[in-house]
Design a protein around this motif. Sequence first.
Motif, PDB file in Angstrom:
ATOM      1  N   ARG A  38       0.859  -1.122  -0.113  1.00  0.00           N
ATOM      2  CA  ARG A  38       0.016  -0.098   0.038  1.00  0.00           C
ATOM      3  C   ARG A  38       0.808   1.289   0.103  1.00  0.00           C
ATOM      4  NH1 ARG A  38      -5.330  -0.335   1.602  1.00  0.00           N
ATOM      5  NH2 ARG A  38      -5.104   1.738   2.351  1.00  0.00           N
TER       6      ARG A  38
ATOM      7  N   THR B 190      -4.489   2.430  -4.824  1.00  0.00           N
ATOM      8  CA  THR B 190      -4.985   1.917  -3.681  1.00  0.00           C
ATOM      9  C   THR B 190      -6.630   1.886  -3.686  1.00  0.00           C
ATOM     10  OG1 THR B 190      -2.984   2.237  -2.524  1.00  0.00           O
ATOM     11  CG2 THR B 190      -4.854   1.865  -1.053  1.00  0.00           C
TER      12      THR B 190
ATOM     13  N   ARG C 133     -10.360   2.081  -2.608  1.00  0.00           N
ATOM     14  CA  ARG C 133     -10.957   2.574  -1.405  1.00  0.00           C
ATOM     15  C   ARG C 133     -11.932   1.440  -0.848  1.00  0.00           C
ATOM     16  NH1 ARG C 133     -14.876   7.788  -0.660  1.00  0.00           N
ATOM     17  NH2 ARG C 133     -15.540   7.555   1.513  1.00  0.00           N
ATOM     18  N   THR C 134     -11.751   1.200   0.493  1.00  0.00           N
ATOM     19  CA  THR C 134     -12.830   0.090   0.963  1.00  0.00           C
ATOM     20  C   THR C 134     -13.931   0.635   1.766  1.00  0.00           C
ATOM     21  OG1 THR C 134     -10.878  -1.123   1.248  1.00  0.00           O
ATOM     22  CG2 THR C 134     -12.805  -2.008   2.559  1.00  0.00           C
TER      23      THR C 134
ATOM     24  N   ARG D 106     -16.765   0.743   4.111  1.00  0.00           N
ATOM     25  CA  ARG D 106     -17.208   0.008   5.328  1.00  0.00           C
ATOM     26  C   ARG D 106     -18.439   0.584   5.949  1.00  0.00           C
ATOM     27  NH1 ARG D 106     -12.253  -0.586   9.171  1.00  0.00           N
ATOM     28  NH2 ARG D 106     -12.202   1.798   8.693  1.00  0.00           N
TER      29      ARG D 106
ATOM     30  N   ASP E 227     -17.701  -4.689   5.843  1.00  0.00           N
ATOM     31  CA  ASP E 227     -17.289  -4.132   4.437  1.00  0.00           C
ATOM     32  C   ASP E 227     -18.044  -4.953   3.437  1.00  0.00           C
ATOM     33  OD1 ASP E 227     -16.179  -6.845   4.647  1.00  0.00           O
ATOM     34  OD2 ASP E 227     -14.131  -6.342   4.072  1.00  0.00           O
TER      35      ASP E 227
ATOM     36  N   GLY F 136     -14.856  -9.566   7.080  1.00  0.00           N
ATOM     37  CA  GLY F 136     -14.895  -8.208   7.284  1.00  0.00           C
ATOM     38  C   GLY F 136     -15.815  -7.657   8.164  1.00  0.00           C
TER      39      GLY F 136
END
Length: 207
Positions: free
Chosen positions: A93, A122, A124-125, A127, A145, A150
Amino acid sequence: TSLTVVVTATDEFGASVSDVLTLSTRPPVATALADVSVEASKSFSFAIPAGSFTDPDADDALTLSATRADGGALPSWLGFDAKSGVFTGTPPRLAPAVDVRVTATDRDGLHVSDVFAMTVTTPRTVRTLFGASDGTNGIELWITDGTSSGTSLVRDIGASPFSSYPVGFTALGNGKAVFRADDGSSGQELWVADGTEAGTSLVKEIA
């Protein structure tokens, strides 16, 4: 590619002298290498497109090598197989972009190179915080997530077996969200969370 030429000079009496010259042709870049984007923390493998480097002499062979554009070694996460022309790796990352120079060298030592940029993205996650009960901690703050692995308890705000009943979630746009919850002593008050236990706290006891 090279061509050997014998040059001979002969005088009026038939005496002669010769010398040998070797003419070499640098292999050209047939197709410029395109820039590449790879994803952080995800393994990748891609090959230099066939025909990127050619040699006018069909019997000649080209050897490939790869370095940074300035001639330095490739980063530790980026590998190159000279025989197959394949790059492999798993970038970390926030890895910076790297300019890669690929060099093709013929049997006479003549070479040509081209540079392409490799950028690391990278993703974007996303959540989501929510309230739920696992049957042990009461209705508490959880995060997900969208996957089983997750999804986890963030913090037992109400102290088991009491529930804190987190509700009214509002995203702040900085990776945090505010919501109302009851820790068992302050009543329903304003809390903030970033998805971690350490990052979950009472903002202010308003009432």
